[in-house]
Design a protein around this motif. Structure first.
Motif, short mmCIF file in Angstrom:
data_model
loop_
_atom_site.label_atom_id
_atom_site.label_comp_id
_atom_site.label_asym_id
_atom_site.label_seq_id
_atom_site.Cartn_x
_atom_site.Cartn_y
_atom_site.Cartn_z
N ARG A 62 0.85 -1.19 0.00
CA ARG A 62 0.00 0.00 0.00
C ARG A 62 0.88 1.24 0.00
NH1 ARG A 62 -2.63 -0.32 5.38
NH2 ARG A 62 -4.08 1.26 4.64
N ASP A 63 0.28 2.34 -0.40
CA ASP A 63 1.00 3.62 -0.43
C ASP A 63 0.93 4.29 0.94
OD1 ASP A 63 1.73 3.49 -3.12
OD2 ASP A 63 -0.22 4.28 -3.75
N PHE A 64 2.08 4.87 1.34
CA PHE A 64 2.18 5.61 2.60
C PHE A 64 2.96 6.90 2.37
CE2 PHE A 64 1.59 1.25 4.01
CZ PHE A 64 0.71 1.38 5.08
N LEU A 65 2.79 7.83 3.28
CA LEU A 65 3.68 8.97 3.39
C LEU A 65 4.58 8.73 4.59
CD1 LEU A 65 1.28 11.97 2.64
CD2 LEU A 65 3.06 11.01 1.15
N ARG A 66 5.85 9.08 4.42
CA ARG A 66 6.85 8.70 5.42
C ARG A 66 7.57 9.93 5.96
NH1 ARG A 66 10.75 3.61 4.60
NH2 ARG A 66 12.23 3.95 6.29
N GLY A 67 7.63 10.01 7.29
CA GLY A 67 8.37 11.08 7.94
C GLY A 67 9.58 10.53 8.66
N ALA A 72 2.32 6.80 7.43
CA ALA A 72 0.87 6.90 7.58
C ALA A 72 0.21 6.94 6.22
CB ALA A 72 0.49 8.14 8.38
N CYS A 73 -1.02 6.44 6.14
CA CYS A 73 -1.77 6.49 4.90
C CYS A 73 -2.01 7.94 4.50
CB CYS A 73 -3.12 5.80 5.08
SG CYS A 73 -3.03 4.03 5.35
N PRO A 74 -1.93 8.23 3.21
CA PRO A 74 -2.22 9.61 2.78
C PRO A 74 -3.59 10.08 3.23
CG PRO A 74 -1.21 8.37 1.00
CD PRO A 74 -1.51 7.38 2.08
N ARG A 75 -4.57 9.17 3.24
CA ARG A 75 -5.91 9.51 3.71
C ARG A 75 -6.15 8.87 5.08
NH1 ARG A 75 -9.74 9.07 -1.72
NH2 ARG A 75 -8.58 10.60 -2.96
N LEU A 76 -5.30 9.20 6.01
CA LEU A 76 -5.40 8.67 7.37
C LEU A 76 -6.71 9.14 8.00
CD1 LEU A 76 -3.86 7.14 9.64
CD2 LEU A 76 -2.97 9.36 10.36
N VAL A 96 -0.01 21.14 3.43
CA VAL A 96 1.27 21.09 4.12
C VAL A 96 1.70 19.65 4.41
CG1 VAL A 96 0.38 21.19 6.49
CG2 VAL A 96 2.61 22.18 5.98
N ALA A 97 0.76 18.72 4.39
CA ALA A 97 1.07 17.34 4.75
C ALA A 97 2.07 16.70 3.79
CB ALA A 97 -0.20 16.49 4.79
N GLY A 98 2.22 17.25 2.59
CA GLY A 98 3.17 16.68 1.66
C GLY A 98 4.59 17.19 1.81
N HIS A 99 4.78 18.25 2.62
CA HIS A 99 6.10 18.84 2.78
C HIS A 99 6.96 17.97 3.70
CE1 HIS A 99 4.47 23.14 1.80
NE2 HIS A 99 4.15 22.23 0.91
N ASP A 100 8.24 17.83 3.35
CA ASP A 100 9.20 17.08 4.16
C ASP A 100 8.81 15.62 4.35
OD1 ASP A 100 10.73 19.40 4.51
OD2 ASP A 100 9.48 20.00 6.20
N LEU A 101 7.96 15.11 3.51
CA LEU A 101 7.57 13.71 3.54
C LEU A 101 7.90 13.09 2.19
CD1 LEU A 101 4.04 13.96 5.22
CD2 LEU A 101 6.21 13.41 6.33
N ARG A 102 8.06 11.79 2.19
CA ARG A 102 8.29 11.13 0.90
C ARG A 102 7.35 9.93 0.79
NH1 ARG A 102 11.84 6.69 1.11
NH2 ARG A 102 12.86 6.35 3.12
N ARG A 103 7.04 9.58 -0.41
CA ARG A 103 6.14 8.46 -0.64
C ARG A 103 6.88 7.14 -0.45
NH1 ARG A 103 1.25 9.73 -2.03
NH2 ARG A 103 0.81 11.85 -2.79
#
Length: 384
Positions: A62-67, A72-76, A96-103
């Protein structure tokens, strides 16, 4: 002051001087690289999902965003965003949730996997994973040599609190050992609610929380122990260091020292250990305490002291908690206000070691402010 007391105070002044010489930025610890630990956390969660029947099955990428220390799921789901570190818990789902995160992609069923804030890279993994639709939360805790088992604290809390104040703790669904004996995990039911996350809201909850905690104490049993035998209570040596650092006025310090020297009896029972606003969830008409990993047998005012410390309105919180904890003395040989002051004193006693650990850390300045507020709250408790 007798010869022994002078010797203790002299050593304390020397220790205090070594702490006072340190300045922010000196001895700063090296930055911790969390990337590999996040990978390890995902592998561990995937293994638990395969082995533990109480946890949903993973296996599909599954796709996640990673800090830095979470995925966490993009649509948490909104009910799970409180797990995330600041600032993501407030901004998830916005631009802002996409900043400093990577897929990233991972074969886990969890909606989010979050490593502990103060995770020690030398220890095993400590994390939580959430399964909102399945109403599950998994906690993973390492076994640390020389320390009481965190998993045992959690299990005991569920046994005690689940019996005498079941609304105060999430239900325990399963528990087990991690692979290769690296620690333990527990599966709890999901609590629908949001952390208070506000000194004002925490202050409003002080009365109901204290009522609930006294139910736990009544069921578990309360013992009045001399301060020298009370687990987690302040010691003469610790207080001497606090006095030498000048953290509290001389008259206040002397009153605490007198209580310690007289070895007064304080009430002890099962306590939560970390009653900060982020660990208090507002769930409908009730409050639920989460994260019982610091729980244990300790002075009952340990929990009250943190509520008093972090509440916005100190005098109001003090009145609320003393009204509840002042009803039954259970053999204590000092007032409820003095018991509370002694628990504040124990929090202040942690200052030297924690100040060293926080040198160069972004939280160092906030902690200094917290210590000053703790000194004021201690004086308020003694004056009650």
């Amino acid at each position: 002051m007798g010869r022994t007391a002078r010797q203790v105070y002299g050593r304390a002044r020397a220790a205090a001087a070594s702490v006072a010489r340190l300045r922010p930025g000196q001895g700063a610890p090296p930055a911790i690289e969390h990337r590999d630990r996040v990978d390890s956390a995902l592998l561990l969660v995937a293994r638990l999902e395969l082995d533990e029947p109480a946890v949903p099955d993973g296996g599909t990428h599954r796709d996640f965003l990673r800090g830095e220390r979470f995925v966490a799921c993009p649509r948490l789901p909104a009910g799970a965003t409180h797990m995330l570190p600041t600032p993501w818990r407030l901004s998830w789902g916005s631009e802002v949730a996409g900043h400093d995160l990577r897929r990233s992609r991972a074969a886990v069923a969890a909606d989010a996997v979050v490593l502990a804030k103060h995770d020690d890279p030398r220890a095993g993994l400590k994390l939580r994973s959430a399964y909102v639709d399945d109403a599950r939360m998994v906690g993973v805790v390492p076994d640390v040599p020389g320390r009481a088992s965190t998993a045992l604290r959690v299990a005991t809390s569920h046994a005690v609190v689940g019996r005498y104040a079941p609304y105060l703790i999430p239900p325990l669904l399963a528990m087990g050992d991690l692979p290769a004996g690296s620690g333990r995990y527990f599966v709890e039911g999901w609590v629908t609610g949001r952390p208070l996350m506000s000194p004002r809201r925490l202050g409003e909850a002080v009365g109901p929380l204290c009522d609930a905690l006294t139910q736990v104490h009544a069921g578990y049993g309360t013992s009045a122990l001399p301060l020298s035998r009370a687990p987690g209570a302040v010691t003469a040596g610790q207080w001497a260091v606090v006095r030498a650092l000048g953290l509290v006025p001389d008259d206040v310090a002397a009153r605490v020292a007198d209580l310690v020297e007289r070895d007064v009896r304080v009430r002890c029972s099962w306590t939560h250990g970390d009653t900060v606003s982020s660990n208090v969830l507002n769930s409908g008409d009730e409050h639920v305490l989460v994260d019982w990993e610091n729980a244990g047998f300790a002075p009952v005012m340990s929990d009250a002291a943190k509520l008093h410390l972090f509440a916005h309105d100190g005098p109001r919180a003090l009145a609320d908690l003393l009204e509840v904890f002042g009803r039954h003395r259970h053999g204590a040989t000092c007032t409820a206000g003095e018991e509370l002051a002694l628990s504040h004193a124990r929090l202040l006693a942690a200052y030297p070691a924690r100040r060293r650990r926080l040198h160069g850390h972004p939280r160092a300045e906030a902690y200094e402010l917290q210590v000053r507020r703790g000194a004021l709250r201690l004086a308020e408790a003694l004056a009650a």
